[in-house]
Design an enzyme around this catalytic site. Structure first.
Site, PDB file in Angstrom:
ATOM      1  N   SER A 196       1.797   3.993  -0.803  1.00  0.00           N
ATOM      2  CA  SER A 196       1.128   4.747   0.252  1.00  0.00           C
ATOM      3  C   SER A 196       0.400   5.966  -0.299  1.00  0.00           C
ATOM      4  O   SER A 196      -0.731   6.264   0.106  1.00  0.00           O
ATOM      5  CB  SER A 196       2.154   5.178   1.302  1.00  0.00           C
ATOM      6  OG  SER A 196       1.545   5.872   2.357  1.00  0.00           O
TER       7      SER A 196
ATOM      8  N   ASN B 205      11.866   9.251  10.237  1.00  0.00           N
ATOM      9  CA  ASN B 205      11.457   8.704  11.529  1.00  0.00           C
ATOM     10  C   ASN B 205       9.971   8.934  11.780  1.00  0.00           C
ATOM     11  O   ASN B 205       9.290   8.087  12.375  1.00  0.00           O
ATOM     12  CB  ASN B 205      12.285   9.347  12.645  1.00  0.00           C
ATOM     13  CG  ASN B 205      11.978   8.744  14.004  1.00  0.00           C
ATOM     14  OD1 ASN B 205      12.305   7.590  14.277  1.00  0.00           O
ATOM     15  ND2 ASN B 205      11.339   9.521  14.861  1.00  0.00           N
TER      16      ASN B 205
ATOM     17  N   HIS C   5      -3.667   6.481  -0.066  1.00  0.00           N
ATOM     18  CA  HIS C   5      -4.201   7.648   0.632  1.00  0.00           C
ATOM     19  C   HIS C   5      -5.077   8.499  -0.288  1.00  0.00           C
ATOM     20  O   HIS C   5      -6.151   8.975   0.110  1.00  0.00           O
ATOM     21  CB  HIS C   5      -3.066   8.497   1.196  1.00  0.00           C
ATOM     22  CG  HIS C   5      -2.528   8.008   2.499  1.00  0.00           C
ATOM     23  ND1 HIS C   5      -1.615   6.981   2.590  1.00  0.00           N
ATOM     24  CD2 HIS C   5      -2.788   8.396   3.779  1.00  0.00           C
ATOM     25  CE1 HIS C   5      -1.328   6.764   3.867  1.00  0.00           C
ATOM     26  NE2 HIS C   5      -2.027   7.606   4.607  1.00  0.00           N
TER      27      HIS C   5
ATOM     28  N   TYR D 276       8.495  -3.109   0.905  1.00  0.00           N
ATOM     29  CA  TYR D 276       9.922  -2.786   0.935  1.00  0.00           C
ATOM     30  C   TYR D 276      10.785  -4.054   0.865  1.00  0.00           C
ATOM     31  O   TYR D 276      11.648  -4.179  -0.019  1.00  0.00           O
ATOM     32  CB  TYR D 276      10.246  -1.995   2.196  1.00  0.00           C
ATOM     33  CG  TYR D 276      11.696  -1.596   2.294  1.00  0.00           C
ATOM     34  CD1 TYR D 276      12.215  -0.563   1.515  1.00  0.00           C
ATOM     35  CD2 TYR D 276      12.560  -2.261   3.175  1.00  0.00           C
ATOM     36  CE1 TYR D 276      13.555  -0.203   1.606  1.00  0.00           C
ATOM     37  CE2 TYR D 276      13.894  -1.904   3.272  1.00  0.00           C
ATOM     38  CZ  TYR D 276      14.380  -0.879   2.485  1.00  0.00           C
ATOM     39  OH  TYR D 276      15.699  -0.523   2.568  1.00  0.00           O
TER      40      TYR D 276
ATOM     41  N   HIS E 187       2.893   0.731   8.874  1.00  0.00           N
ATOM     42  CA  HIS E 187       4.313   0.705   8.505  1.00  0.00           C
ATOM     43  C   HIS E 187       4.849  -0.719   8.479  1.00  0.00           C
ATOM     44  O   HIS E 187       5.638  -1.081   7.592  1.00  0.00           O
ATOM     45  CB  HIS E 187       5.116   1.557   9.482  1.00  0.00           C
ATOM     46  CG  HIS E 187       6.597   1.431   9.288  1.00  0.00           C
ATOM     47  ND1 HIS E 187       7.379   0.544  10.018  1.00  0.00           N
ATOM     48  CD2 HIS E 187       7.444   2.048   8.427  1.00  0.00           C
ATOM     49  CE1 HIS E 187       8.633   0.630   9.619  1.00  0.00           C
ATOM     50  NE2 HIS E 187       8.698   1.545   8.657  1.00  0.00           N
TER      51      HIS E 187
ATOM     52  N   ASN F 241       2.318   5.559  12.348  1.00  0.00           N
ATOM     53  CA  ASN F 241       1.365   4.455  12.291  1.00  0.00           C
ATOM     54  C   ASN F 241       2.160   3.169  12.132  1.00  0.00           C
ATOM     55  O   ASN F 241       2.473   2.742  11.015  1.00  0.00           O
ATOM     56  CB  ASN F 241       0.396   4.657  11.132  1.00  0.00           C
ATOM     57  CG  ASN F 241      -0.753   3.665  11.142  1.00  0.00           C
ATOM     58  OD1 ASN F 241      -0.685   2.619  11.791  1.00  0.00           O
ATOM     59  ND2 ASN F 241      -1.826   3.973  10.426  1.00  0.00           N
TER      60      ASN F 241
ATOM     61  N   ARG G 205       7.948   6.267  10.100  1.00  0.00           N
ATOM     62  CA  ARG G 205       8.066   4.959  10.741  1.00  0.00           C
ATOM     63  C   ARG G 205       7.280   4.869  12.046  1.00  0.00           C
ATOM     64  O   ARG G 205       6.848   3.779  12.431  1.00  0.00           O
ATOM     65  CB  ARG G 205       9.537   4.634  11.030  1.00  0.00           C
ATOM     66  CG  ARG G 205      10.375   4.370   9.804  1.00  0.00           C
ATOM     67  CD  ARG G 205      11.690   3.721  10.194  1.00  0.00           C
ATOM     68  NE  ARG G 205      12.446   4.558  11.117  1.00  0.00           N
ATOM     69  CZ  ARG G 205      13.360   5.449  10.746  1.00  0.00           C
ATOM     70  NH1 ARG G 205      13.621   5.595   9.452  1.00  0.00           N
ATOM     71  NH2 ARG G 205      14.009   6.169  11.622  1.00  0.00           N
TER      72      ARG G 205
END
Length: 503
Positions: free
Chosen positions: A411, A370, A415, A388, A380, A376, A373
């Site tokens: 991700s 959670n 990053h 996805y 997302h 950001n 999700r």
């Protein structure tokens, strides 16, 4: 009853009178049956002066002990102050060295004490220095000039490529149009991918100026992909003269500035612009930047600046991580508030962009799934739509775990690339935290974990993760300045310098 002191004085007086009287034969000199109290009285007579002397002696001992304790405490405080002054990096003229003993002597009270003038700064000037801020944003005009061709390429190339595919024709003309559009996109990718990296490395841009370039690089690439992903498939699969009309140029230009990464032809709009709200958000974002520089300068630089010059120990590493947890979580909250709230709301207000759901209540999360999700929502949504869901489509609707793992992989790589670009070195701390800890935590701390205890656990792990990042990246930053490579090699660039730099 007679007071004790009066009794002692009276007995002393009687004793002196007995000594002054001449003694007669056969008469006891002092004491005996004629003396009140007999032997006990004589003992009391001699206890009086002994008690006074003992009390004076104890007072002298107490005073001496207090003076010694105060002297030792002052020496410890002077030594701590001296070490702090020596560790503090002076950007201006150096302060003349004053030994700790002289500092202690100037603190000792004396009748002949005189004020000693030395070169030193005011206290508030030490607390409000802007040297770190000016260093971080150095060569900012060069970064802004580099942004211009990056933006023009994003503005013209994807839209022009879509126009080439707008009316596909049969035969060689359609193939030529598609090939030319793909060639334009390849050139656009080269401009966005190579130009900012070349400028950052060639001109040695400082961290904040690099942030401007790398964030815009990633943002423009994600916007270009979203625009082509949403409009390209229908245009390419059109047949004959029934081509799909390309979106208007104004809608694409609006999309490049509005705070979303998902392209739509139209968005819900607010009726007017509150310019005071825009100014307030920009001012708050600037305040967050200043506060972040203050935290780095006060809580990180004094701790990590000379750490690589000391012998390595596990205890020192653990203590540095624990010390970095608080500034690390402060930096996380400042980045969240400055960018996801202030900056995006300011642009949304100027463009009358109606949907302001840039984040949700991630601070109440009881699971890391959670948290990912809701932290950001802008990023997302892009990952969910184009990594996805497209991954599930390629896998035939199966293997949701593999699609989710692909999201984590993309991700983590992005990053880590941002950290590598901004800091100027490769140290895969963020990559390992994402893949080694973030992925398993996403599957173990899922949405079925509820209750305040899980929220406390999530915050505890966030504190620890931020402490690890701040500590290791700061150590590597200063190690590469204290121990430069004699010769630039590939392995020298990718090997952490903090592991071997202990000068």
């Amino acid at each position: 009853m007679e007071p004790r002191a009066a009794q002692v004085q009276r007995r002393e007086r009687l004793g002196r009178q007995q000594e002054d009287r001449p003694s007669r034969e056969g008469e006891p000199h002092s004491g005996g049956a004629e003396c009140p109290g007999g032997v006990g009285g004589n003992a009391e007579v001699h206890r009086g002066p002994d008690l006074v002397q003992w009390t004076q002696h104890m007072q002298a001992v107490k005073t001496q002990l207090l003076e010694q304790a105060q002297g030792q405490l002052m020496e410890l405080l002077d030594q701590a102050m001296w070490e702090a002054v020596q560790a503090y990096p002076l950007q201006d003229r150096p302060v003349p060295s004053v030994p700790p003993d002289s500092l202690r002597k100037t603190r000792e009270p004396s009748l002949g004490k005189r004020k000693v003038f030395i070169i030193r700064k005011s206290l508030l000037e030490l607390m409000m220095e802007f040297d770190l801020l000016t260093f971080s944003f150095g060569q900012l005009p060069l970064a802004l000039v580099t942004w211009v061709p990056m933006f023009l390429s994003t503005l013209l190339v994807p839209y022009q490529a879509l126009r080439l595919w707008e009316r596909p024709q049969s035969g060689g003309a359609w193939t030529l149009r598609v090939g030319l559009g793909c060639l334009l996109l390849a050139a656009h990718t080269v401009v966005l991918g190579i130009l900012p990296v070349h400028v950052a490395v060639e001109y040695q841009l400082p961290p904040a100026s690099r942030c401007v370039l790398v964030f815009e690089q990633v943002r423009l690439l994600m916007k270009s992909y979203s625009f082509l992903r949403e409009t390209g498939p229908g245009t390419l699969w059109a047949r004959g003269g029934e081509g799909i009309r390309a979106p208007s140029f104004s809608s694409y230009l609006y999309f490049l500035f509005c705070p979303t990464l998902i392209y739509r032809e139209t968005y819900p709009r607010t009726p007017n612009v509150r310019w005071n709200y825009v100014a307030k958000n920009f001012a708050q974002a600037l305040g967050c930047v200043l506060y972040a520089c203050f935290i780095l300068g006060r809580l990180c630089v004094p701790v990590f600046a000379n750490m690589s010059q000391e012998p390595f120990s596990t205890r020192a590493l653990v203590l540095s991580i624990m010390h970095a947890t608080l500034p690390g979580i402060f930096m996380l909250l400042l980045i969240f508030f400055a960018f996801l709230h202030c900056w995006l709301n300011a642009f949304a207000e100027m463009l009358r962009f109606g949907d302001r759901m840039f984040y949700r209540d991630w601070w109440n999360s009881t699971s890391f799934s959670n948290y990912y999700r809701t932290w950001n929502v802008v990023v997302h949504d892009w990952l969910y739509s184009y990594v996805y869901q497209d991954g599930l489509w390629l896998l035939g609707g199966r293997a949701r775990g593999a699609a989710m793992l692909g999201v984590f992989l993309v991700s983590a790589v992005v990053h880590e690339y941002i950290f590598c670009f901004v800091l100027g070195f490769f140290y895969p701390v963020m990559l390992l935290l994402f893949l080694v800890f973030g992925g398993p935590l996403n599957f173990t701390m899922h949405d079925r974990r509820t209750g305040p205890a899980w929220n406390v656990l999530m915050w505890t792990l966030l504190f620890l993760g931020q402490g690890i990042q701040v500590s290791l990246y700061c150590q590597e930053w200063y190690a590469r300045r204290h121990c430069p490579l004699p010769q630039t090699t590939f392995w020298g660039l990718v090997t952490p310098r903090s592991w071997s730099c202990h000068t």
